[in-house]
Design a protein around this motif. Structure first.
Motif, PDB file in Angstrom:
ATOM      1  N   LYS A  67      43.743 -42.586 -11.721  1.00 25.79           N
ATOM      2  CA  LYS A  67      42.934 -42.597 -10.549  1.00 25.79           C
ATOM      3  C   LYS A  67      43.267 -43.840  -9.569  1.00 25.79           C
ATOM      4  CE  LYS A  67      38.000 -42.193  -8.464  1.00 25.79           C
ATOM      5  NZ  LYS A  67      36.703 -41.781  -8.710  1.00 25.79           N
ATOM      6  N   TYR A 110      38.567 -48.301  -4.690  1.00 25.37           N
ATOM      7  CA  TYR A 110      38.436 -47.936  -6.094  1.00 25.37           C
ATOM      8  C   TYR A 110      38.903 -48.869  -6.986  1.00 25.37           C
ATOM      9  CZ  TYR A 110      38.301 -45.553 -10.531  1.00 25.37           C
ATOM     10  OH  TYR A 110      38.090 -45.255 -11.898  1.00 25.37           O
ATOM     11  N   GLN A 124      36.586 -51.594  -7.350  1.00 24.50           N
ATOM     12  CA  GLN A 124      35.513 -51.267  -8.264  1.00 24.50           C
ATOM     13  C   GLN A 124      36.254 -51.621  -9.593  1.00 24.50           C
ATOM     14  OE1 GLN A 124      34.351 -47.452  -5.709  1.00 24.50           O
ATOM     15  NE2 GLN A 124      33.991 -47.093  -7.673  1.00 24.50           N
ATOM     16  N   ASP A 169      33.037 -48.678 -16.935  1.00 28.23           N
ATOM     17  CA  ASP A 169      32.981 -47.626 -15.925  1.00 28.23           C
ATOM     18  C   ASP A 169      32.842 -48.232 -14.403  1.00 28.23           C
ATOM     19  OD1 ASP A 169      32.127 -45.370 -14.630  1.00 28.23           O
ATOM     20  OD2 ASP A 169      30.218 -45.125 -15.415  1.00 28.23           O
ATOM     21  N   GLU A 174      32.653 -46.521 -11.788  1.00 25.29           N
ATOM     22  CA  GLU A 174      31.738 -45.866 -10.999  1.00 25.29           C
ATOM     23  C   GLU A 174      30.633 -46.807 -10.690  1.00 25.29           C
ATOM     24  OE1 GLU A 174      32.931 -43.552  -9.274  1.00 25.29           O
ATOM     25  OE2 GLU A 174      34.697 -43.219 -10.247  1.00 25.29           O
ATOM     26  N   ARG A 175      30.184 -47.798 -11.598  1.00 28.32           N
ATOM     27  CA  ARG A 175      28.905 -48.504 -11.394  1.00 28.32           C
ATOM     28  C   ARG A 175      29.126 -49.068  -9.887  1.00 28.32           C
ATOM     29  NH1 ARG A 175      27.099 -49.437 -16.466  1.00 28.32           N
ATOM     30  NH2 ARG A 175      28.549 -49.333 -18.166  1.00 28.32           N
ATOM     31  N   GLY A 201      30.574 -47.769  -7.276  1.00 31.68           N
ATOM     32  CA  GLY A 201      30.737 -46.861  -6.235  1.00 31.68           C
ATOM     33  C   GLY A 201      29.393 -46.884  -5.318  1.00 31.68           C
ATOM     34  N   ARG A 259      25.848 -46.139  -6.879  1.00 36.30           N
ATOM     35  CA  ARG A 259      25.335 -46.721  -7.929  1.00 36.30           C
ATOM     36  C   ARG A 259      25.124 -48.369  -7.662  1.00 36.30           C
ATOM     37  NH1 ARG A 259      28.028 -45.060 -13.380  1.00 36.30           N
ATOM     38  NH2 ARG A 259      26.605 -46.392 -13.983  1.00 36.30           N
TER      39      ARG A 259
END
Length: 506
Positions: free
Chosen positions: A335, A360, A363, A422, A424-425, A427, A430
């Motif tokens: 990704k 990303y 992140q 992770d 996505e924490r 993003g 969150r």
């Protein structure tokens, strides 16, 4: 040998007698109204079993940071790692970290114990200073670390070019072998930091065993052991340390003398007026204030080595653990690669502005900093007695530390999956759950790291260019051994495979 054993035994015995005869102080009113901090379990007098067990574990390769994290699950989020009847308080809750770093910062200095440990190595530099000395150095250094000083990223990309050349050379010689990246990144960031700070490249990528790098690494290693060992002045060797510091001094003083001569010549030649000396490097920047401050060479030496330890190690640690996590999480890596190719393509040499497009990637970097903060443990010392926000009592003149490593892994803060990598924490859905002082990889409060923007920029540019050129693959069976030294590294490095990327694959 027998004489050494006798001296050590006598010293320990004398210390034990001194503690046994030390009069007990009556509780103050504040102490009586507060809770005592839970103490690390022990069975023998003076916590000898706990102290020796800890040191033995470190020497045998135990993961000391994970050991402390597990201990916190038993003792709670404020604990006393007492040894030889000396308190050592550790706080983990964000409110307590905020208390010692910001709200009541004046009561928590670096203190005499910290200064003692680092004195020969770092002198009175910014990381080893309190009060007016610290304020003066920080105020003078701040402008050099503003975004405008490095946003064109030319210096960073110059050193990434050299990193890619060295990596290509290593892979040409050993195409099917895993590469140990920690050493590689330490050499890379040493070169970039030395040029950014000094204006001179120490060339450690080209000359791996340079005298300067060897001396620098040894001074850090011995300083880390001084933190661990009670009565370190007796037990931790000093003779070689002084020899290695002499190597550092010779190198740095030579740079300072050259910079002063260069500035004087520029003024003499009329290149710049006397009251407006250029400051391409941090050293030049400080020299531009030389006339009104009359900085000694020793002051400048301390300042340069203090900033070098931050400029090299934090980014090297970040890049090392990023390689590890990408190898372990191929779907996250893909990704990340897709974002780089979509935003920049395979050949763009990224600038500071272009790096900002990689949301990303930021992140991913933040998640690496959460699980692997470059400075896992940071120490202060109380000035006066105090009560923490959770009601625990802090005596005067005791070490009080916080651990970013443990706080960043607390399930009550980050969820039951706190140990899972992770990104996505971070993003948009969150990130709002992350409260102040939950995430402190660059410290916080008035002493927050001046170079954090530079560290992010250097790490992201390097990561982008590596992934443009190579796929990163895990080495099956390899497991790093994290160390709780001054900086979070791995005792056995980090090994991954680099596979040359064909752009038709993307």
């Amino acid at each position: 040998m027998h004489n050494t054993t006798l001296v050590l035994a006598t010293s320990v015995a004398a210390a034990l007698v001194a503690y046994a005869l030390k009069p007990k102080k009556a509780k103050t009113e504040l102490e009586a109204q507060s809770k005592p901090v839970p103490v690390m379990p022990h069975y023998l007098p003076f916590q000898i079993d706990a102290v020796l067990g800890y040191i033995s574990g470190v020497l045998s390769g135990d993961d000391e940071m994970e050991g402390l994290r597990e201990l916190s699950l038993t003792l709670g989020n404020t604990m006393n790692l007492r040894g030889m009847n000396e308190d050592y308080i550790v706080v983990l809750e964000p409110a307590c970290i905020q208390h010692i770093l910001a709200k009541n910062q004046s009561n928590y200095e670096k203190g005499s114990a910290f200064k003692d440990i680092f004195h020969e190595f770092l002198g009175s530099g910014i990381f080893n200073a309190d009060g007016d000395i610290w304020k003066s150095q920080r105020q003078l250094a701040r402008p050099h670390f503003q975004t405008s000083e490095f946003k064109d990223s030319a210096l960073i990309n110059k050193h990434v070019d050299q990193l890619l050349k060295v990596l290509s050379k290593v892979l040409s010689a050993k195409p099917d072998e895993a590469i140990e990246v920690q050493n590689l990144f330490c050499r890379f960031t040493m070169d970039a930091a030395s040029e950014f700070l000094f204006g001179e490249n120490v060339n450690s990528l080209e000359h791996e065993q340079s005298e300067f790098s060897t001396a620098f690494n040894y001074a850090q290693s011995i300083s880390a052991w001084r933190f661990r060992v009670p009565y370190w002045k007796i037990f931790v060797p000093k003779r070689r340390l002084l020899r290695e510091i002499a190597v550092l001094d010779k190198f740095v003083y030579n740079i300072i003398d050259n910079a002063i001569a260069r500035q004087e010549q520029r003024i003499k030649d009329g290149v710049v007026p006397e009251n407006k000396i250029g400051h391409d490097t941090l050293l030049d920047h400080f020299l531009s204030y030389q006339k009104e401050n009359d900085f000694s060479s020793a002051y400048l030496r301390d300042m340069l080595l203090n900033f070098l330890i931050a400029g090299r190690d934090t980014t090297a640690s970040l890049l090392t653990w990023t390689m590890w996590e990408l190898g372990q999480n191929p779907e996250i890596k893909e990704k990340l690669v897709a974002e780089i190719m979509d935003q920049l393509g395979p050949n763009t040499v990224p600038s500071y502005v272009e790096i900002k497009k990689l949301k990303y990637q930021k992140q991913v970097v933040n998640e690496v900093l959460r699980l692997h903060p470059p400075v896992p443990f940071n120490m202060r010392q109380s000035v006066q007695e105090d009560v923490l926000p959770n009601g625990y009592y802090v005596p005067p003149k005791v070490p009080v530390s916080y651990s970013a490593y443990i706080t960043h892994r607390m399930p009550e803060l980050w969820g039951e999956d706190a140990l899972v990598f992770d990104p996505e924490r971070w993003g948009p859905e969150r990130v709002g759950k992350i409260r102040p002082f939950m995430f402190v990889p660059f410290h916080a409060g008035p002493r927050i790291c001046l170079g954090q923007n530079f560290a992010y920029t250097e790490a992201q540019i390097t990561l982008t260019r590596l992934l443009q050129s190579y796929d990163i693959l895990a080495k099956n069976g390899f497991k790093p051994k994290p160390t709780g030294d001054i900086v979070l590294f791995s005792a056995n490095g980090v090994e991954v495979y680099f596979k040359k990327r064909s752009h038709s694959e993307i």
